[in-house]
Design an enzyme around this catalytic site. Structure first.
Site, PDB file in Angstrom:
ATOM      1  N   GLY A   1       5.812  11.041   3.340  1.00 55.06           N
ATOM      2  CA  GLY A   1       5.916  11.512   4.874  1.00 55.06           C
ATOM      3  C   GLY A   1       6.245  10.101   5.754  1.00 55.06           C
ATOM      4  O   GLY A   1       5.564   9.410   5.405  1.00 55.06           O
TER       5      GLY A   1
ATOM      6  N   GLY B   1      12.669  20.411   2.884  1.00 56.46           N
ATOM      7  CA  GLY B   1      12.963  18.688   3.024  1.00 56.46           C
ATOM      8  C   GLY B   1      11.869  18.068   2.178  1.00 56.46           C
ATOM      9  O   GLY B   1      11.680  16.896   2.247  1.00 56.46           O
TER      10      GLY B   1
ATOM     11  N   LYS C   1       5.601   4.659  -9.952  1.00 56.41           N
ATOM     12  CA  LYS C   1       4.176   4.484  -9.365  1.00 56.41           C
ATOM     13  C   LYS C   1       3.096   4.274 -10.353  1.00 56.41           C
ATOM     14  O   LYS C   1       2.267   3.560 -10.226  1.00 56.41           O
ATOM     15  CB  LYS C   1       3.981   5.763  -8.527  1.00 56.41           C
ATOM     16  CG  LYS C   1       4.886   5.840  -7.211  1.00 56.41           C
ATOM     17  CD  LYS C   1       4.639   7.372  -6.938  1.00 56.41           C
ATOM     18  CE  LYS C   1       5.399   7.710  -5.580  1.00 56.41           C
ATOM     19  NZ  LYS C   1       5.513   9.098  -5.302  1.00 56.41           N
TER      20      LYS C   1
ATOM     21  N   GLU D   1      14.883  15.709  -2.388  1.00 60.18           N
ATOM     22  CA  GLU D   1      16.089  15.197  -2.083  1.00 60.18           C
ATOM     23  C   GLU D   1      17.262  15.928  -2.299  1.00 60.18           C
ATOM     24  O   GLU D   1      17.169  16.640  -3.261  1.00 60.18           O
ATOM     25  CB  GLU D   1      16.141  13.645  -2.582  1.00 60.18           C
ATOM     26  CG  GLU D   1      15.190  12.907  -2.740  1.00 60.18           C
ATOM     27  CD  GLU D   1      15.333  11.862  -1.583  1.00 60.18           C
ATOM     28  OE1 GLU D   1      16.254  11.764  -1.017  1.00 60.18           O
ATOM     29  OE2 GLU D   1      14.184  11.086  -1.146  1.00 60.18           O
TER      30      GLU D   1
ATOM     31  N   GLU E   1       0.901  -1.195  -0.026  1.00 60.39           N
ATOM     32  CA  GLU E   1       0.096   0.156  -0.085  1.00 60.39           C
ATOM     33  C   GLU E   1       0.667   1.253  -0.014  1.00 60.39           C
ATOM     34  O   GLU E   1       0.412   2.119  -0.623  1.00 60.39           O
ATOM     35  CB  GLU E   1      -0.744  -0.060   1.129  1.00 60.39           C
ATOM     36  CG  GLU E   1      -1.905   1.304   1.303  1.00 60.39           C
ATOM     37  CD  GLU E   1      -2.809   1.310   0.108  1.00 60.39           C
ATOM     38  OE1 GLU E   1      -3.747   0.261   0.076  1.00 60.39           O
ATOM     39  OE2 GLU E   1      -2.804   2.002  -0.662  1.00 60.39           O
TER      40      GLU E   1
END
Lengths: 429, 429
Positions: free
Chosen positions: A302, A187, A205, A190, A129
């Protein structure tokens, strides 16, 4: 009551988030799984490295065999990322009778078929998931609630970094470089942002989503990917004037014969729901003849959202272990539909040209467009202070290959100073 | 390979949609369930009534016992709706060892606890994805992907009819009556629209969502419900001027100690994602400390979307039967958190008063508001042609009971000609 022990591979941000939530949600996880879920072992390369979370003496090991050969561990949670050694560990875990939960989109997008087959043959679970959309439940619905429909389209914004950058560019009139720097400072990007910026993360994805939605294996290499680094604030302002916003979209379609899978920046109408998706948010539209259209929206990344998605999977797998029904959701061997090459995909285009201010310049351009079957929906001409002329075209639908060839010819014209921008327009939703 | 036989109870719109899709999706359903899914029997009161779909001779029965006692039927799909006889049939089916798929929100919202317990004791499945939000997968995620989080809020637009009416009122400047008539003419509102218009339908769905999200039984009677029939186009225009849109919202909150569950029209800011949800669309926000916020969006009703959701459940249950793991998702006996009475719920308010044009009128009103602890965030005064004054207040947060008492006092003032409108304002999302 029996307890179920899990091993977490990797002690990065996600691994630490999972271990933290295993503690804070202990009661809720046990209640929903029907038995306590306990951390049995952690695989971590650097045993002496200081970590933000306390772990009992002896919990960490740097030897995969310690975990693979530990029969008390029933679920492997892989958070290492990348291809190797994650791929080998997951394959060995499945073959060794353990179920696997992973957020590893790189691996699934490249070796999905191999992993799905291994899970099927071992009759064990492979849940993922958190691989797409952070805590947004999209994988579960595609494998379950939406399974009765013949889905025709999955389309969305599935990379938070690029969406943050594009939002800053538009709302603060920033350059790409400045907006990216801001994203890195906050943040949200990257240190090496290539995979995000060039659309590779979204393409991975997209490969996973298309595979599930269309029941046909789609790999990372099958997905056409184009990034956002060439977008300028002038593009944004002009698009805006025409009623559009520029977003990095993933678009997967299936007409029953052939699959389209592509990731690229595109102009979408201001009144399209995806155009209101800002900052690090993700949104995914799923379309099918029976269900109509449904959208999933939320923060796509996150530590805790992703950890929450991983632990949702862990609870599901724990239930499956208790009821001895692992492997139930495993995909059957997919038929493989062909992928439509990008040259044959038909889209509308947004084209900006800088031309010398000469009589007949426009005619030369429209002549070439006409020869390649590109018909023009809208045209704006801007006379610049330099005396040059900027032309902004929005075309009707045309095969991408034809458009590319037309633009190549236009580039060679003596009147052409520069092809400023070539972007796709998506407004058929 | 074994096949799985289902019986469909009821041959209304949904029942017919399910039977149609059983045919059109035959191959896909079989592939995903792992075995063919066949229609075994149909329960229909009026055997001679003409139907839109052809059924084999002898498929229909008007005797429930024919289905209950038929051991070849393993899944009951209940589409009768309402409380009885659906409740008895479902209970008997579960006790008789059959699993059940239903879209019956009335029944789940009133007798959920009894049904969930029966499923648990029988170790059989009770699935109900189509009971809320049509084809929007919300029940599945609440029972699975989101299970690791301690959800604190579920909020959304979960009634398509009222959203259609409010959209028409706003966009076409229609009266409530005219917009409702249009909804009825378009088939988006029932001949008797009471359950939709008065918020009862949304309250039933809210009860189901709150029960799943908070793991605490919430029934229809626990949900405060207030409808949209008193909303005027003047309210809409004034709200709009203040930066709001009026929507019928379902709001469920859990602070760990007490549950809030309410359905009522409310002003939401124009930039809130729910404010852009138009026509018959539904959208549901789910919030939790770890996952952050995620939203589900789509058409909340319709024959094929609902049939698609029901068949997604049927596939899931069929898989469970094949793997002998029915009852796996059944809810554990919930702890019951108390429900906060509406009088104690704190919200902001939008209040419109018609006052006589007398010196000191405003002072009398603000005096009462002050006495009841209602502090004013915004105030607009409109002098009307009649010489009367209209006052529009937006308040800060105050307990609903205090606000009601203040308004009762204001109504008694000699200067008050009319309390035009009292609506809640939701902008803390």
């Amino acid at each position: 009551m029996e307890k179920i022990k899990i091993a977490v591979l990797g002690l990065g941000t996600l691994g630490q988030g999972i271990i933290t939530m295993l503690n804070t949600q202990r009661e809720q996880l046990a209640k929903n799984a029907g038995c306590p879920i306990e951390l049995g072992r952690v695989l971590e390369k650097y045993l002496t490295k200081k970590r933000g979370i306390p772990l009992p003496e002896g919990m960490c090991t740097n030897r995969w065999e310690d975990i693979l050969n530990d029969d008390s561990i029933q679920i492997i949670v892989e958070t290492i990322g990348g291809i190797e050694p994650a791929r080998t560990y997951i394959l060995q875990a499945l073959q060794g009778g353990k179920s696997v939960v992973t957020a590893n989109k790189d691996l699934l997008a490249a070796y999905g078929q191999e992993l799905f087959r291994a899970a099927r043959e071992a009759k064990r679970d492979l849940y993922f998931e958190a691989s797409v959309g952070g805590a947004i439940p999209i994988i579960g619905p595609l494998r379950q609630s939406l399974i009765a429909d013949r889905l025709s389209q999955v389309m969305g914004i599935i990379n938070g970094t690029t969406n943050y950058v594009l939002t800053k560019m538009e709302e603060e009139n920033s350059s790409f470089e400045k907006a990216l720097q801001e994203a890195q400072d906050s943040g949200f990007a990257e240190a090496d942002p290539t995979a995000d910026i060039e659309g590779h993360d979204a393409a991975r994805k997209a490969a996973i989503l298309a595979t599930l939605a269309f029941h046909s294996q789609v790999n990372f290499n099958d997905v056409y990917a184009e990034g956002i680094s060439k977008i300028t604030k002038e593009d944004m302002a002009l698009a805006r004037n025409l009623g559009y916003r520029i977003k990095l979209l993933a678009i997967c379609r299936n007409d029953g014969e052939v699959i389209e899978a592509r990731v690229h920046p595109a102009l979408i109408p201001l009144d399209h729901p995806l155009s209101g998706v800002r900052d690090i948010y993700n949104a995914i539209f799923v379309k099918g003849p029976e269900l109509g259209e449904t959208m999933f929206y939320g923060v796509g990344t996150g530590q805790l959202p992703s950890a929450s998605a991983v632990l949702g999977d862990v609870v599901a797998v724990a239930r499956n272990i208790r009821y001895d029904c692992q492997g139930r959701l495993n995909m059957v061997e997919n038929r493989i539909l062909p992928i439509l090459p990008i040259e044959k995909v038909k889209t509308r285009f947004f084209l900006r040209l800088l031309l010398k201010d000469e009589a007949g310049a426009l005619a030369q351009v429209t002549d070439i467009l006409g020869q390649w079957g590109v018909s023009i929906a809208r045209l704006v001409q801007i006379v610049l202070d330099s005396g040059d002329a900027e032309l902004v075209f929005v075309t009707h639908e045309v095969a991408n290959g034809q458009m590319q060839q037309a633009v190549a010819k236009i580039r060679q014209l003596a009147v052409t100073k520069k092809v400023l921008t070539l972007l796709r327009v998506e407004d058929s939703n």
